[in-house]
Design an enzyme around this catalytic site. Structure first.
Site, PDB file in Angstrom:
ATOM      1  N   GLU A  26      45.263  46.988  49.993  1.00  0.00           N
ATOM      2  CA  GLU A  26      43.936  47.174  49.554  1.00  0.00           C
ATOM      3  C   GLU A  26      43.514  46.571  48.762  1.00  0.00           C
ATOM      4  O   GLU A  26      43.539  45.661  48.422  1.00  0.00           O
ATOM      5  CB  GLU A  26      44.622  48.408  47.913  1.00  0.00           C
ATOM      6  CG  GLU A  26      44.969  49.414  48.650  1.00  0.00           C
ATOM      7  CD  GLU A  26      44.535  50.727  48.852  1.00  0.00           C
ATOM      8  OE1 GLU A  26      43.330  50.434  49.392  1.00  0.00           O
ATOM      9  OE2 GLU A  26      45.774  52.192  49.632  1.00  0.00           O
ATOM     10  N   LYS A  80      55.210  41.983  40.794  1.00  0.00           N
ATOM     11  CA  LYS A  80      54.592  41.130  40.423  1.00  0.00           C
ATOM     12  C   LYS A  80      52.975  41.418  39.657  1.00  0.00           C
ATOM     13  O   LYS A  80      52.101  41.715  40.811  1.00  0.00           O
ATOM     14  CB  LYS A  80      54.605  39.746  41.663  1.00  0.00           C
ATOM     15  CG  LYS A  80      54.119  38.373  40.945  1.00  0.00           C
ATOM     16  CD  LYS A  80      53.202  37.475  41.368  1.00  0.00           C
ATOM     17  CE  LYS A  80      51.830  37.669  41.813  1.00  0.00           C
ATOM     18  NZ  LYS A  80      51.335  37.359  40.523  1.00  0.00           N
ATOM     19  N   GLY A 114      53.957  35.721  37.390  1.00  0.00           N
ATOM     20  CA  GLY A 114      53.808  34.942  38.348  1.00  0.00           C
ATOM     21  C   GLY A 114      52.776  34.434  39.310  1.00  0.00           C
ATOM     22  O   GLY A 114      52.650  35.131  38.327  1.00  0.00           O
ATOM     23  N   CYS A 123      37.107  47.571  43.137  1.00  0.00           N
ATOM     24  CA  CYS A 123      36.464  46.906  44.867  1.00  0.00           C
ATOM     25  C   CYS A 123      35.871  48.306  45.025  1.00  0.00           C
ATOM     26  O   CYS A 123      35.098  47.585  46.167  1.00  0.00           O
ATOM     27  CB  CYS A 123      38.328  47.015  44.421  1.00  0.00           C
ATOM     28  SG  CYS A 123      39.017  47.856  44.938  1.00  0.00           S
ATOM     29  N   GLU A 169      31.797  40.446  49.290  1.00  0.00           N
ATOM     30  CA  GLU A 169      32.182  40.292  47.519  1.00  0.00           C
ATOM     31  C   GLU A 169      32.142  39.794  46.057  1.00  0.00           C
ATOM     32  O   GLU A 169      32.794  39.131  46.163  1.00  0.00           O
ATOM     33  CB  GLU A 169      33.379  41.349  47.677  1.00  0.00           C
ATOM     34  CG  GLU A 169      33.607  42.135  46.721  1.00  0.00           C
ATOM     35  CD  GLU A 169      35.401  42.138  46.723  1.00  0.00           C
ATOM     36  OE1 GLU A 169      36.112  41.657  47.126  1.00  0.00           O
ATOM     37  OE2 GLU A 169      36.089  43.659  46.365  1.00  0.00           O
ATOM     38  N   GLY A 193      50.469  33.769  42.737  1.00  0.00           N
ATOM     39  CA  GLY A 193      50.540  34.344  43.701  1.00  0.00           C
ATOM     40  C   GLY A 193      51.387  32.985  44.722  1.00  0.00           C
ATOM     41  O   GLY A 193      51.898  33.259  45.143  1.00  0.00           O
ATOM     42  N   VAL A 222      55.520  33.136  43.151  1.00  0.00           N
ATOM     43  CA  VAL A 222      56.271  34.452  43.590  1.00  0.00           C
ATOM     44  C   VAL A 222      55.653  35.799  44.405  1.00  0.00           C
ATOM     45  O   VAL A 222      56.115  35.737  44.840  1.00  0.00           O
ATOM     46  CB  VAL A 222      55.919  35.018  41.882  1.00  0.00           C
ATOM     47  CG1 VAL A 222      56.853  36.418  41.574  1.00  0.00           C
ATOM     48  CG2 VAL A 222      57.102  34.194  40.966  1.00  0.00           C
ATOM     49  N   GLY A 223      54.316  35.090  44.368  1.00  0.00           N
ATOM     50  CA  GLY A 223      53.551  36.384  44.946  1.00  0.00           C
ATOM     51  C   GLY A 223      54.302  36.134  47.024  1.00  0.00           C
ATOM     52  O   GLY A 223      54.443  36.811  47.387  1.00  0.00           O
TER      53      GLY A 223
HETATM   54  P1  NAD Z   1      44.261  37.890  44.755  1.00  0.00           P
HETATM   55  O1  NAD Z   1      43.795  38.323  46.460  1.00  0.00           O
HETATM   56  O2  NAD Z   1      43.400  36.541  44.252  1.00  0.00           O
HETATM   57  O3  NAD Z   1      45.352  38.366  43.904  1.00  0.00           O
HETATM   58  C1  NAD Z   1      45.941  39.311  43.794  1.00  0.00           C
HETATM   59  C2  NAD Z   1      47.070  39.392  44.191  1.00  0.00           C
HETATM   60  O4  NAD Z   1      47.847  38.226  45.209  1.00  0.00           O
HETATM   61  C3  NAD Z   1      47.445  38.380  42.202  1.00  0.00           C
HETATM   62  O5  NAD Z   1      49.206  38.768  41.926  1.00  0.00           O
HETATM   63  C4  NAD Z   1      47.886  37.126  42.686  1.00  0.00           C
HETATM   64  O6  NAD Z   1      48.766  36.424  42.152  1.00  0.00           O
HETATM   65  C5  NAD Z   1      48.559  37.305  44.045  1.00  0.00           C
HETATM   66  N1  NAD Z   1      48.354  36.530  45.322  1.00  0.00           N
HETATM   67  C6  NAD Z   1      47.879  34.870  45.358  1.00  0.00           C
HETATM   68  N2  NAD Z   1      48.328  34.633  46.852  1.00  0.00           N
HETATM   69  C7  NAD Z   1      48.876  34.885  47.288  1.00  0.00           C
HETATM   70  C8  NAD Z   1      49.554  34.888  48.002  1.00  0.00           C
HETATM   71  N3  NAD Z   1      49.622  33.867  48.993  1.00  0.00           N
HETATM   72  N4  NAD Z   1      50.971  35.361  48.556  1.00  0.00           N
HETATM   73  C9  NAD Z   1      50.924  36.408  47.597  1.00  0.00           C
HETATM   74  N5  NAD Z   1      50.748  36.842  46.908  1.00  0.00           N
HETATM   75  C10 NAD Z   1      49.749  36.613  46.775  1.00  0.00           C
HETATM   76  O7  NAD Z   1      43.034  38.907  43.781  1.00  0.00           O
HETATM   77  P2  NAD Z   1      42.511  39.229  42.492  1.00  0.00           P
HETATM   78  O8  NAD Z   1      41.322  37.951  42.297  1.00  0.00           O
HETATM   79  O9  NAD Z   1      43.622  39.500  41.552  1.00  0.00           O
HETATM   80  O10 NAD Z   1      41.739  40.380  42.530  1.00  0.00           O
HETATM   81  C11 NAD Z   1      40.349  40.520  43.040  1.00  0.00           C
HETATM   82  C12 NAD Z   1      40.230  41.467  44.659  1.00  0.00           C
HETATM   83  O11 NAD Z   1      41.142  42.168  44.596  1.00  0.00           O
HETATM   84  C13 NAD Z   1      39.070  41.873  45.059  1.00  0.00           C
HETATM   85  O12 NAD Z   1      38.844  41.555  45.986  1.00  0.00           O
HETATM   86  C14 NAD Z   1      38.720  43.626  44.574  1.00  0.00           C
HETATM   87  O13 NAD Z   1      38.163  43.987  45.589  1.00  0.00           O
HETATM   88  C15 NAD Z   1      40.468  43.177  45.216  1.00  0.00           C
HETATM   89  N6  NAD Z   1      40.870  45.126  44.676  1.00  0.00           N
HETATM   90  C16 NAD Z   1      40.882  45.708  46.185  1.00  0.00           C
HETATM   91  C17 NAD Z   1      41.470  46.756  45.880  1.00  0.00           C
HETATM   92  C18 NAD Z   1      41.714  48.172  46.939  1.00  0.00           C
HETATM   93  O14 NAD Z   1      42.253  49.289  45.838  1.00  0.00           O
HETATM   94  N7  NAD Z   1      41.474  48.298  47.553  1.00  0.00           N
HETATM   95  C19 NAD Z   1      41.540  46.923  43.666  1.00  0.00           C
HETATM   96  C20 NAD Z   1      41.234  46.414  43.251  1.00  0.00           C
HETATM   97  C21 NAD Z   1      41.331  44.670  43.357  1.00  0.00           C
END
Ligand code: NAD
Length: 464
Positions: free
Chosen positions: A244, A169, A200, A278, A372, A202, A205-206
């Site tokens: 991550e 996803k 979809g 990140c 962050e 989060g 689908v997540g």
């Molecule tokens: P996010 O946590 O909002 O979303 C990440 C993914 O999770 C998306 O696909 C989203 O749809 C899904 N998601 C959202 N709610 C969910 C739930 N309740 N259950 C399951 N899945 C769900 O993060 P973002 O805004 O897409 O990305 C930014 C963040 O990602 C930043 O905090 C960044 O630091 C982090 N990041 C970390 C790394 C790493 O490798 N450490 C790499 C890139 C980004």
């Protein structure tokens, strides 16, 4: 490209609900595509397909899986320009950077896993035990928007090499580039059900993937808050998780550093991908003797960042990914009580742009230094000696990355004391086969290279 479909069991199929999600170009605020809004029933179909494919794929010899990954790499590499263009459109990464990082990096990672699988390491023995490495099972891969193909490939390539099958996803903000991977998988003849795509939200689908009893492991990249929710959902059935998450990395410039280079590289690192990285070195820690010079060098460097159209060759910084992200970043800037030395300058009126911003004299305990921000905002903080630098750097709930500049032995000694998963000494470059992951609230587990492969494997001790 079948942007109106999901990819399940080796076929492009309609989503259950018929609802769609609009994908926006953040530089123009125009809708550029719609993708299906999958739901829990689509996840059910995907997990069924991945479960059905697992037996054959897991028993396919690793070297054969490596050969198939090689074909997948070939098919994806032929789409390199389209990958860069797609990420330029859906995320706003300037084209030159998109070619090198958004396309080049995932292709290198995929090639690496194809080679690793094609030449499997000999099985380990301990005394009279043979230690077999076996795939964990069905993997749910949930990824964010900031490096939308790299984060997918870091999971998918390692999982497939290990013999797992995958339900993917991608982020709903940048789902388009994942379609190029599935197109390539289709073309390369990846067996049906080995890799499945459900686009979809989060919440729908997540969450369905994280909580699904048929998903043996959830590999998640995203925010720490969502990682916590995913972890809770997986804990109910003791499923493996790899997380991550976020970061607030420090770039330490010691008294004997090459200041000009350290500041130039440090600012570039903090502003890469509009600061939506990140591992970004968002805290620049500078020895007091060099501090004033560092502040003026950083302010000048920031002022030199041309912000604008990602497809314009002169652009060094594109927009943020969304209106919500811009609001969030502007909130941090407007609440900051530190001294702004760069920022607040003209950016295009249309699109989600934020000016490259640098704050000096930042309190290490303040919101600016602790949260962050995920935008082009750099905080500069002075320190008194190496001990003080280590203390300030480690004063974070995150522990993902960092940089240290100084004479090599001294910088290495400081690097060893940082509570982070990675540190670059004197600007050493990113290594795509070195383990990648976080300490503390930056995550659990490692991606990339052999360490990334091991995340998707179980060990079995067979006594003979
Ligand atoms: P996010 O946590 O909002 O979303 C990440 C993914 O999770 C998306 O696909 C989203 O749809 C899904 N998601 C959202 N709610 C969910 C739930 N309740 N259950 C399951 N899945 C769900 O993060 P973002 O805004 O897409 O990305 C930014 C963040 O990602 C930043 O905090 C960044 O630091 C982090 N990041 C970390 C790394 C790493 O490798 N450490 C790499 C890139 C980004």
């Amino acid at each position: 490209m079948n942007r109106d479909s999901l990819y399940l069991g080796g076929r492009w199929v309609s989503a259950n609900s018929g609802a769609t999600i609009a994908v926006e170009n953040p530089a123009t605020e125009e809708i550029i595509a719609h993708v299906p809004a999958g739901n829990a029933e689509d996840v059910e179909r995907a997990v069924t397909a991945a479960t059905a494919a697992f037996d054959d794929w897991s028993r396919t010899p690793m070297a054969e899986r490596g050969a198939i990954l090689g074909k997948l790499h070939e098919a994806l590499a032929s789409r390199a320009d389209e990958i860069a263009r797609t990420v330029g459109l859906e995320l706003g990464t300037p084209l030159k950077v998109a070619k090198a990082v958004q396309a080049g990096l995932p292709l290198a990672v995929l090639r690496g896993y194809a080679d690793l699988a094609a030449n499997p390491a000999a099985e380990e023995t301990i005394g009279h035990s043979l230690i077999a490495r076996e795939p964990v099972g069905v993997v749910g891969a949930i990824t964010p928007w900031n490096y939308p193909l790299h984060q997918v490939v870091a999971k998918v390539a390692a999982a497939l090499a290990a013999g797992c099958t995958v339900v993917l996803k991608p982020s709903e903000l940048t789902p388009l580039v994942a379609y190029l991977l599935l197109d390539a998988a289709d073309e390369a003849g990846l067996p049906d059900g080995v890799l499945n795509l459900v686009t979809g939200t989060g919440a729908e689908v997540g969450a369905a993937i994280a909580g699904h009893p048929g998903v043996d492991m959830v590999s998640f990249t995203g925010s720490t808050a969502t990682g916590r929710a995913v972890s809770h959902a997986a804990a109910d059935r003791i499923a493996r998780v790899s997380l991550e998450l976020g970061g607030k990395s420090a770039n330490i410039i010691l008294a004997d550093a090459d200041l000009t280079k350290a500041v130039k590289v440090g600012v570039g690192n903090a502003f890469l991908n509009s600061g939506q990285t990140c591992t970004a070195w968002t805290r620049m820690l500078v020895h007091r003797d060099l501090y004033d010079s560092a502040v003026s060098l950083a302010a000048d460097a920031a002022a030199g960042y041309t912000t604008g159209d990602p497809f314009d060759a002169g652009t060094r910084m594109g927009p943020l990914v969304s209106a919500a992200q811009r609001e969030r970043v502007q909130g941090f800037i407007s609440r900051a009580s530190a001294r702004m030395v760069a920022g607040d300058s003209g950016v295009p009126r249309k699109g989600y742009f934020v000016a490259p911003t640098v704050f000096a004299d930042v309190d290490p305990g303040s919101e600016l230094a602790q949260e962050e921000i995920f935008g082009p905002v750099l905080s500069i903080i002075p320190f008194d000696d190496d001990e003080d630098a280590v203390r300030i750097a480690n004063n974070s709930r995150y522990g993902l990355a960092g940089g240290v500049w100084g004479t090599p032995d001294r910088a290495l000694a400081v690097a060893r004391r940082l509570r982070t998963g990675a540190v670059d000494v004197n600007g050493a470059s990113f290594n795509p086969v070195a383990p990648f992951g976080g300490y503390k609230q930056s995550g659990i587990g490692r991606e990339l290279g052999v360490h990334g492969l091991a995340e998707f494997q179980q060990t079995k001790a067979i006594q003979r």
